[in-house]
Structure formats: C-alpha cells, structure tokens
Write an enzyme that holds these catalytic residues in place. Structure first.
Site, mmCIF file in Angstrom:
data_model
loop_
_atom_site.group_PDB
_atom_site.id
_atom_site.type_symbol
_atom_site.label_atom_id
_atom_site.label_comp_id
_atom_site.label_asym_id
_atom_site.label_seq_id
_atom_site.Cartn_x
_atom_site.Cartn_y
_atom_site.Cartn_z
ATOM 1 N N LYS A 224 27.917 47.111 35.387
ATOM 2 C CA LYS A 224 28.045 45.734 34.906
ATOM 3 C C LYS A 224 29.098 44.994 35.747
ATOM 4 C CE LYS A 224 29.317 43.017 30.908
ATOM 5 N NZ LYS A 224 30.067 43.021 29.664
ATOM 6 N N ASP B 56 10.123 34.177 42.945
ATOM 7 C CA ASP B 56 10.009 34.120 44.407
ATOM 8 C C ASP B 56 11.139 34.898 45.088
ATOM 9 O OD1 ASP B 56 7.669 32.619 44.573
ATOM 10 O OD2 ASP B 56 8.757 30.783 44.102
ATOM 11 N N LYS C 46 -1.503 26.041 48.106
ATOM 12 C CA LYS C 46 -1.507 27.448 47.646
ATOM 13 C C LYS C 46 -2.922 28.026 47.679
ATOM 14 C CE LYS C 46 2.683 27.044 44.940
ATOM 15 N NZ LYS C 46 3.352 26.765 43.675
ATOM 16 N N ASN D 136 12.365 33.776 33.951
ATOM 17 C CA ASN D 136 11.801 32.423 33.810
ATOM 18 C C ASN D 136 11.213 32.267 32.412
ATOM 19 O OD1 ASN D 136 8.820 33.011 33.885
ATOM 20 N ND2 ASN D 136 9.428 33.913 35.844
ATOM 21 N N LYS E 178 -3.237 31.205 50.114
ATOM 22 C CA LYS E 178 -3.401 32.512 49.466
ATOM 23 C C LYS E 178 -4.864 32.975 49.470
ATOM 24 C CE LYS E 178 0.688 31.524 46.735
ATOM 25 N NZ LYS E 178 1.693 32.221 45.939
ATOM 26 N N PHE F 210 -2.686 30.461 39.924
ATOM 27 C CA PHE F 210 -2.184 29.315 39.161
ATOM 28 C C PHE F 210 -1.191 28.586 40.048
ATOM 29 C CE2 PHE F 210 -3.036 29.036 34.537
ATOM 30 C CZ PHE F 210 -3.984 30.043 34.433
HETATM 31 O O1 PMT Z 1 3.121 32.373 30.072
HETATM 32 P P1 PMT Z 1 3.049 31.007 29.412
HETATM 33 O O2 PMT Z 1 4.280 30.698 28.613
HETATM 34 O O3 PMT Z 1 1.779 30.834 28.625
HETATM 35 O O4 PMT Z 1 3.026 29.891 30.575
HETATM 36 C C1 PMT Z 1 1.923 29.777 31.415
HETATM 37 C C2 PMT Z 1 2.341 29.540 32.895
HETATM 38 C C3 PMT Z 1 3.044 28.199 33.007
HETATM 39 C C4 PMT Z 1 3.266 30.646 33.374
HETATM 40 C C5 PMT Z 1 1.003 29.559 33.723
HETATM 41 O O5 PMT Z 1 0.179 28.529 33.261
HETATM 42 C C6 PMT Z 1 1.268 29.381 35.214
HETATM 43 O O6 PMT Z 1 1.361 28.288 35.746
HETATM 44 N N1 PMT Z 1 1.413 30.541 35.921
HETATM 45 C C7 PMT Z 1 1.781 30.593 37.356
HETATM 46 C C8 PMT Z 1 3.263 30.508 37.503
HETATM 47 C C9 PMT Z 1 3.713 30.586 38.949
HETATM 48 O O7 PMT Z 1 4.419 31.473 39.304
HETATM 49 O O8 PMT Z 1 3.218 29.648 39.710
HETATM 50 P P2 PMT Z 1 3.571 29.466 41.289
HETATM 51 O O9 PMT Z 1 3.043 28.127 41.612
HETATM 52 O O10 PMT Z 1 5.028 29.721 41.542
HETATM 53 O O11 PMT Z 1 2.748 30.602 42.023
HETATM 54 C C10 PMT Z 1 1.445 30.382 42.560
HETATM 55 C C11 PMT Z 1 0.575 31.601 42.347
HETATM 56 O O12 PMT Z 1 1.058 32.686 43.134
HETATM 57 C C12 PMT Z 1 0.545 32.104 40.916
HETATM 58 O O13 PMT Z 1 -0.760 32.512 40.623
HETATM 59 C C13 PMT Z 1 1.514 33.287 40.929
HETATM 60 O O14 PMT Z 1 1.134 34.261 39.971
HETATM 61 C C14 PMT Z 1 1.362 33.806 42.354
HETATM 62 N N2 PMT Z 1 2.598 34.391 42.912
HETATM 63 C C15 PMT Z 1 3.739 33.656 43.008
HETATM 64 C C16 PMT Z 1 4.866 34.203 43.588
HETATM 65 C C17 PMT Z 1 4.832 35.517 44.064
HETATM 66 N N3 PMT Z 1 5.891 36.071 44.595
HETATM 67 N N4 PMT Z 1 3.696 36.235 43.953
HETATM 68 C C18 PMT Z 1 2.587 35.685 43.419
HETATM 69 O O15 PMT Z 1 1.538 36.340 43.325
#
Ligand code: PMT
Length: 403
Positions: free
Chosen positions: A290, A280, A338, A211, A342, A324
């Site tokens: 490959k 995810d 979330k 990503n 969580k 986040f």
């Molecule tokens: O790295 P940069 O270029 O500075 O960009 C910053 C950012 C956009 C990555 C950051 O600001 C941000 O939004 N990070 C969270 C990205 C994310 O995966 O968001 P989500 O809404 O999909 O996940 C929700 C939360 O669960 C997040 O805190 C994530 O870390 C966590 N998560 C998600 C999926 C997973 N399998 N395990 C997790 O712990």
C-alpha cells in the site's frame, strides 16, 4: 404465406376498451395459420363476448378458474403447456401489477405464472395510468424478466384525452408475432462473445483506476443473444449484476486479463461484441505494498493498454466484430474513426454525456453505424431494447444480407 403454421398462441384478454381490437388480432393470427386459444378475465367479458373469440378461433374460450367440472385437465396447466407464445392484449395496469408481483387470482394470471413460453404483453390504458410510477415500475420488472412489452401507441383514447396508451393496430401486433417466430432461436449453432463492465487497473493492493461502467449494456446484449439461441460467452470486469442464465461467464479485472481471456476464446466464436469500457492506460509500476501518504504530490506513470478490439480486427477471419464508441463530443466523427481503425462490421455510438445514455443507467441513446456509412439513430430506450436492435443487426450480417 402461412407464416404461423403449427404455432400455438395463447391470447390473454384483460378488461380494457381495446379488447375489441384483439378480436381482429385473433382473426389475423388464425389466417396466418396459428392455432389460437383465448383466456379472458371476467372484466374483459364486459367488453367482448367470449362467444366472439370462440367463433373466430374455433376453440373454446376460457374465463372461469373452476368452471368446467367435465374437463379433467387442470385448465391453467394445460393452457400454459399449449402455448408456444403467450400474448396479453390489452394488458391493463391491474394485470401488469399482478403479473409483476406473481399474483395468481384468476385463470389468466395463474396461467401466466405456469407458462414457460415466451410472453408479449401489450399495455393499453389511460395516459396517466400508464405514466404512473407504479405502472412504469411494474413494466420495468416485467421487462427485466424477459417479457417483451410492446410500446402503446399515441392518439385519442377512449377517455377523451389525447396521449400515449392506445393499443397498437392489430396488424402491428401480428407483425411482432411473425417477427418473433421468424427470429426465434435464429442464432442457434452460433457462438457469440460479449464483453461487459469496466476494467480495473491496479495502483497498489488496495487502490485502482476504474470507470463508471456497470456492465448493464453488455449483460443485456448477452441475454438477447442467448434468447435468440446463441451460445454466449460473457467476459465481464467489475460487475455486480445478477448473472444471466445459460451462458459461460468469465470474470476478469484488468484490460490485460480481459485481452488474454478474449483471445483464448476468439478462434472459436462467430462474433464478438465489445461493450466493455476498457481502460486505455494502466499503471506502469504497480506497488506491491500500500502506497503510504508522504509527499504533497504523487505521480503515477501510466502506460498504454493493449487495444483488444484493434487486435481482433487484425486477427479476424470469419468473425463479425462489433464495437462501441463512448464519446462526450464529436460522436459520429470519433465513432467512424474507430469503426475503420479497428476493422469492425459496425459500431454502436453512444454520447455518454447525455442524460439517460451511457454509464450506469438502465437506458441508452445510441446510433448504429455500419461499414458502408449507413446510420440508424435510435431514441432513448431501455438497454434491453437496444441490445435486441444490436442482435438484429448482427443477424442481418450473419445471414449475409449486409456486409
Ligand atoms: O456498462 P454500462 O453502465 O451499461 O454502460 C455502457 C457503456 C457506456 C460502457 C457502453 O455503452 C459503451 O459505450 N461501451 C464502450 C466503452 C468504451 O470503452 O468505449 P471506447 O470508445 O473507449 O472504446 C471503443 C471500443 O474499443 C469499445 O468497443 C471498447 O470495448 C474497445 N476497446 C477500447 C480500449 C481498449 N484498450 N480495448 C478495446 O477493445
């Protein structure tokens, strides 16, 4: 209350019309108990007499690099050593440019180079000079080096135009200084785990699903936590940024690997801030060779990755959990979901489809949503500034002011 008792503050005054306001800043800092010394550039003395600062601070005022033969101390070194904090106000475009590029051609710029104390610069100038890309680039460099830059205020400027560039009011500058000293190293003794970057999910030995996360947001959070005295563990996937100093850095690749490293640190930490973009899904059967181009279509079967944060939400005892939400629609609805699912203390919601926010850039636009439903909306700001807001929120919770 004399909040600044025993604090040594060095004020650098450069040649701007707002220099007169800094007399009041010096006076207020004195009244708050600080020991204040002033270094002026020659241009600054065109606006305010050194004698004025001398009367206010009850200390000698320094202008000349080689002036005082009777003084055996090397002035710039002794002034640099004196300071617990260096404030430069007003900071002209010329001063910012010199400071950003390490030029030391007078007592103030030389002292700044020699000083290891934290620094706050307060730019003040004509709007066009402030908005000039050269000045903006210099401000960016200084911020990246950890120098706090106070936003200039809007209003009527000495040149007659109305715009951004005024020196903030003395009481606001002093409030920042009081805040600085009251929060300095406030996280010492606390251990904080921060995740950053985007996980890579392998397809075969040469390909992966990834990503757009650069890791900038997480790195700024790690730096802010460290600045406030925390012991920081930064677990990062796929980042190419300069490593922040004084912290434990763990490099990972996939979500499964990130989960393993996060879990191995979890019991010993006081807080986790998950800013990493964790995939995810991962490829179910990763090819050991490959994959060769053959069929017209190729189907990859994906399986769900563990949700690290959700797992921490179930395991948590004392730990503060911060997540986040990176969304492109229904920001608040999804973020609140979330937050609850969580079991987080608060969530930082960013709409990653808005210009200047989200992946890759140096800025972000975010809202902090707390468990009680309280929402703080922040305008476009640097990721370093947002990181500080997040750490302040964490400090409130750790101090028991908020749940
Ligand atoms: O790295 P940069 O270029 O500075 O960009 C910053 C950012 C956009 C990555 C950051 O600001 C941000 O939004 N990070 C969270 C990205 C994310 O995966 O968001 P989500 O809404 O999909 O996940 C929700 C939360 O669960 C997040 O805190 C994530 O870390 C966590 N998560 C998600 C999926 C997973 N399998 N395990 C997790 O712990």
């Amino acid at each position: 209350m004399k909040n600044l008792e025993n604090k040594n503050i060095l004020i650098g005054v450069t040649g701007g019309i707002a220099a007169y306001k800094v007399v009041e800043v010096a006076s207020r800092l004195k009244k708050l108990g600080a020991n204040v010394k002033v270094v002026m550039t020659k241009s600054a003395t065109e606006f305010v007499s050194p004698r004025t600062f001398q009367e206010i601070t009850k200390n000698a005022v320094y202008v000349e690099m080689f002036g005082d033969a009777a003084n055996f101390n090397v002035a710039h070194i002794s002034l640099a050593d004196f300071a617990d904090l260096v404030l430069v106000a007003p900071a002209t475009a010329n001063f910012l440019a010199k400071s950003a590029h390490g030029i030391a051609d007078d007592l103030l710029t030389t002292t700044i180079l020699a000083a290891t104390a934290p620094k706050i610069f307060v730019p003040s100038m004509n709007t066009n000079m402030l908005e000039n890309p050269a000045t903006q680039d210099n401000i960016k460099i200084l911020k990246q080096r950890g120098i706090k830059i106070l936003e200039p205020a809007d209003g009527e400027l000495a040149c007659g135009i109305v715009g951004k560039g005024r020196l903030p009011e003395p009481e606001n500058i002093c409030a920042e200084i009081v805040k600085f000293f009251s929060t300095e190293k406030i996280l010492s003794g606390k251990k904080i785990l921060v995740t950053a970057g985007g996980t890579l999910e392998p397809i075969d030995p040469v390909r992966y699903i990834g990503n757009r996360s650069s890791g900038k947001m997480g790195f700024e959070i790690a730096k802010a936590a460290e600045n406030f005295g925390a012991e920081v563990i930064l677990i990062a996937a796929n980042t190419h940024l300069e490593l922040p100093k004084n912290l434990k850095f763990v490099k990972v690749e996939s979500a499964v690997e990130m989960r393993e490293k996060v879990l191995s640190e979890f019991v010993s930490v006081d807080a986790v801030i998950m800013s990493a973009a964790v995939a995810d899904y991962r490829v179910k059967n990763v090819s050991s060779q490959k994959i060769k181009k053959s069929e017209e279509n190729l189907t990859l079967e994906l399986v769900k990755n563990p949700d690290i944060l959700k797992e921490l939400g179930k395991l948590k005892t004392k730990q503060i959990l911060v997540g986040f939400a990176a969304e492109t629609e229904n920001l608040f609805e999804y973020a609140e979901k979330k937050l609850a699912e969580k079991n987080l203390n608060f969530i930082v919601a960013n709409n990653v489809s808005v210009e200047g926010a989200g992946f890759g850039v140096d800025t972000n636009i975010a809202s902090i949503i707390s468990r009680g439903g309280e929402v703080e909306n922040f305008p476009l700001m640097s990721k370093a500034e947002l990181a500080e807001k997040i750490i302040f929120k964490l400090i409130e919770i750790l101090q028991g002011e908020k749940s």
